[in-house]
Scaffold this motif. Structure first.
Motif, PDB file in Angstrom:
ATOM      1  N   ILE A 138       9.363  -3.475  11.811  1.00  0.00           N
ATOM      2  CA  ILE A 138      10.570  -3.969  11.148  1.00  0.00           C
ATOM      3  C   ILE A 138      11.108  -2.919  10.176  1.00  0.00           C
ATOM      4  N   ALA A 157      12.287  -3.656   5.436  1.00  0.00           N
ATOM      5  CA  ALA A 157      11.334  -4.761   5.294  1.00  0.00           C
ATOM      6  C   ALA A 157      11.495  -5.575   4.020  1.00  0.00           C
ATOM      7  N   ILE A 174      10.205 -10.452   9.557  1.00  0.00           N
ATOM      8  CA  ILE A 174       8.748 -10.422   9.400  1.00  0.00           C
ATOM      9  C   ILE A 174       8.174 -11.824   9.558  1.00  0.00           C
ATOM     10  N   ALA A 205       6.020  -1.919   9.049  1.00  0.00           N
ATOM     11  CA  ALA A 205       7.163  -2.345   8.237  1.00  0.00           C
ATOM     12  C   ALA A 205       7.499  -1.209   7.287  1.00  0.00           C
ATOM     13  N   ALA A 221       3.178  -6.649   3.919  1.00  0.00           N
ATOM     14  CA  ALA A 221       4.491  -7.080   4.406  1.00  0.00           C
ATOM     15  C   ALA A 221       4.674  -8.585   4.334  1.00  0.00           C
ATOM     16  N   ILE A 270       3.900  -2.111   3.579  1.00  0.00           N
ATOM     17  CA  ILE A 270       5.252  -1.556   3.684  1.00  0.00           C
ATOM     18  C   ILE A 270       5.226  -0.101   3.217  1.00  0.00           C
TER      19      ILE A 270
END
Length: 269
Positions: free
Chosen positions: A5, A8, A17, A31, A44, A56
């Motif tokens: 993703i 994020a 997510i 992410a 995440a 992340i």
């Protein structure tokens, strides 16, 4: 299906997510967000009280390692940068980003020669069904009706009209055999004179936390037909994106849209 993703920490990124975590056939592979994002280094799933084991990062390449598909609803410049890395790593992409300039669109399409992607201004299944309804309506109401497209979004949206509104205009224009560039009216101010026959007008509203409302008005003499779609949650976009990601698993290269994903191009009107 392993999904990464982009963006994020944004509202859409978090929704994506959540959708991936909850989907039985998906797993979160990565992410990432901008270097200035305050969420870097956090799990995440923290925002929803879940632990995914995926932190992340601002390292795009590491976030895409091992992913089958990237889902990206960011900005045009960022999306194009992400696609360069996807192409190199063999990652497919679902792109919900809007606001591409013509030259950027050409760049976007060029990636499809080497990888598979779905790009659509709106991933919601209901919106894409609405596109089909507009195709039918435009063919029936192609004489004696003025066409106006009204869209409303939250106060953080940076492009106008929305990509969905523009796509609605394109669908209508194609259905009646004209080019939206020739008939679209995007601003009215002052003494504009009478409405020019055959034009397609656009009106934009920005305010609050409106997720996304679109209405197409066919105004004739003595009657009005309105076709409206209202989004109450970004989850509709996320669920459509996952459906698009699944579709891409069957294709090594090519540019597709949600009409392909949903099989709507096979529906004859």
């Amino acid at each position: 299906m392993k999904i990464a993703i982009a963006g994020a920490s944004g509202r859409m990124g978090k929704t994506l997510i959540e959708a991936v975590i909850q989907h039985p056939d998906c797993s979160l592979a990565g992410a990432f967000d901008l270097p200035a994002a305050t969420c870097l280094g956090r799990d995440a799933g923290d925002f929803m009280g879940a632990q995914t084991g995926i932190l992340i990062t601002d390292n795009i390449e590491s976030a895409l390692q091992g992913a089958d598909v990237l889902i990206d609803f960011t900005r045009p410049e960022g999306t194009l940068k992400h696609l360069e890395i996807c192409q190199r790593l063999g990652v497919k992409a679902v792109i919900g980003t809007t606001g591409f300039e013509p030259k950027q669109l050409e760049q976007l399409k060029s990636f499809a020669k080497h990888m598979a992607m779905v790009w659509s201004p709106n991933m919601a299944v209901g919106v894409n069904a609405t596109f089909k309804l507009l195709e039918v309506a435009a063919k029936i109401l192609n004489q004696g009706y003025d066409i106006e497209i009204i869209e409303a979004h939250h106060n953080k949206k940076v492009d106008a009209p929305s990509g969905t509104a523009l796509r609605m205009g394109e669908v209508i224009a194609q259905s009646i055999g004209v080019d939206l560039k020739d008939v679209g009216v995007f601003a009215r101010e002052g003494i504009t004179g009478e409405r020019q026959h055959g034009t397609i007008g656009f009106s934009t509203i920005r305010g609050g936390d409106i997720v996304g409302d679109h209405t197409v008005l066919f105004a004739g003499t003595g009657e009005r037909i309105e076709i409206t779609h209202k989004s109450a949650s970004r989850m509709t976009y996320a669920q459509g994106s996952i459906r698009a990601a699944s579709y891409l698993m069957q294709h090594p290269t090519g540019m597709f849209d949600m009409q392909d994903v949903l099989g709507l191009k096979k529906v004859v009107v």
